[in-house]
Motif scaffolding. Sequence first.
Motif, PDB file in Angstrom:
ATOM      1  N   VAL A  26       0.837  -1.201   0.000  1.00  0.00           N
ATOM      2  CA  VAL A  26       0.000   0.000   0.000  1.00  0.00           C
ATOM      3  C   VAL A  26       0.871   1.249   0.000  1.00  0.00           C
ATOM      4  CG1 VAL A  26      -1.705   1.325   1.319  1.00  0.00           C
ATOM      5  CG2 VAL A  26      -1.933  -1.161   1.114  1.00  0.00           C
TER       6      VAL A  26
ATOM      7  N   THR B   1      -4.514   6.093   4.585  1.00  0.00           N
ATOM      8  CA  THR B   1      -5.924   5.775   4.815  1.00  0.00           C
ATOM      9  C   THR B   1      -6.545   6.779   5.772  1.00  0.00           C
ATOM     10  OG1 THR B   1      -5.361   4.229   6.603  1.00  0.00           O
ATOM     11  CG2 THR B   1      -5.578   3.318   4.391  1.00  0.00           C
TER      12      THR B   1
ATOM     13  N   GLU C  89      -7.899   9.731   4.004  1.00  0.00           N
ATOM     14  CA  GLU C  89      -9.159   9.522   3.295  1.00  0.00           C
ATOM     15  C   GLU C  89     -10.362   9.677   4.222  1.00  0.00           C
ATOM     16  OE1 GLU C  89      -9.319   5.966   0.891  1.00  0.00           O
ATOM     17  OE2 GLU C  89      -7.137   5.934   0.739  1.00  0.00           O
TER      18      GLU C  89
ATOM     19  N   LEU D  89     -11.180   7.586   6.671  1.00  0.00           N
ATOM     20  CA  LEU D  89     -11.774   6.295   7.009  1.00  0.00           C
ATOM     21  C   LEU D  89     -11.783   6.078   8.517  1.00  0.00           C
ATOM     22  CD1 LEU D  89     -10.100   3.968   4.339  1.00  0.00           C
ATOM     23  CD2 LEU D  89     -12.338   5.079   4.232  1.00  0.00           C
TER      24      LEU D  89
ATOM     25  N   ALA E  80     -12.764   0.563   8.993  1.00  0.00           N
ATOM     26  CA  ALA E  80     -12.530   0.515   7.548  1.00  0.00           C
ATOM     27  C   ALA E  80     -11.040   0.491   7.233  1.00  0.00           C
ATOM     28  CB  ALA E  80     -13.201   1.718   6.879  1.00  0.00           C
TER      29      ALA E  80
ATOM     30  N   ARG F  85      -9.907  -3.050   7.660  1.00  0.00           N
ATOM     31  CA  ARG F  85     -10.289  -3.908   6.530  1.00  0.00           C
ATOM     32  C   ARG F  85      -9.418  -3.625   5.318  1.00  0.00           C
ATOM     33  NH1 ARG F  85     -15.596  -2.733   8.307  1.00  0.00           N
ATOM     34  NH2 ARG F  85     -15.788  -1.082   6.716  1.00  0.00           N
ATOM     35  N   ARG F  86      -9.144  -2.358   5.036  1.00  0.00           N
ATOM     36  CA  ARG F  86      -8.328  -1.984   3.875  1.00  0.00           C
ATOM     37  C   ARG F  86      -6.925  -2.577   3.980  1.00  0.00           C
ATOM     38  NH1 ARG F  86      -7.491   2.829   0.838  1.00  0.00           N
ATOM     39  NH2 ARG F  86      -9.757   3.113   0.890  1.00  0.00           N
TER      40      ARG F  86
END
Length: 271
Positions: free
Chosen positions: A17, A208, A211, A213, A217, A220-221
């Motif tokens: 990522v 993340t 974003e 989140l 979430a 999970r990402r």
Amino acid sequence: MPYLRQEDYERMLGLAVAVLESRRPETVWRLIAQELLRTLDGSVLLMKDEEWTPSSGTVSAWLRDASAPVEPAGATAGLVRSGYPFATHYGRHTDREPRTAAQLAGDRAWRHSGTASALRESFGTRHMLGLPLPGGDDGAVRGFIVHRDGADFDARDLDYAARVQPLLAAAAAQCRLLGGLRGTGGPEPEPELVTGGLTPRETAVLHTLAEGLPATAMARRLGVSVRTVHKHLQNLYRKLGTADRLGTVLRAQEAGLLPSVPPSAPAGRPR
């Protein structure tokens, strides 16, 4: 039989990522160097992304937790470029399986070699693990060599090295793509901080976070637990000197760790 821990797979995912979110080749290489050195308990990482001769070629040597590579000088640089014992093996065979120096040369021959003596004197290391990149249309051998002291690399280390190889090959391709965008006059990537001491996983969590989140979430990402996400968030707060999510995103943007956003765009949800 060796097996990898869940943490190992989580770190690989975090590295993937972070590499995809990076905009500069030097940042990608830094993330890779930090991850390999920490996971394989190395103290020096040599990176080979071009053809070397004993007298020419740039040698990038990453030290643990360093923000930029250094280049060995003098006789050490020549020995590194000669690539003993990896150059002979990988140069003559299509085999790209990770191997230790002792495996290829024999334990006794390696310990008494001039290369091993020079590396002990220069880096304080005794063992090397060759991690070549698969593929390569031009036949050149590219990849990494991890150095460490103490015990030699074991079966678990070799298993990890083999499993991370495809990710490293993809990261190298990403670096070439980013470098090509610069060379063709394409838009210059936004500045990105190449210091700061963030790990690949922390970098992934930071993106993340930007974003907006929630922790569930984000977990999970990234394929981790919510508890792990909170642990990385606390590390980010400590390293960036912040106390909440919004402040962390704003501080990261100021420092160049994240691209800037228009004032009207939300930088992140409140904690």
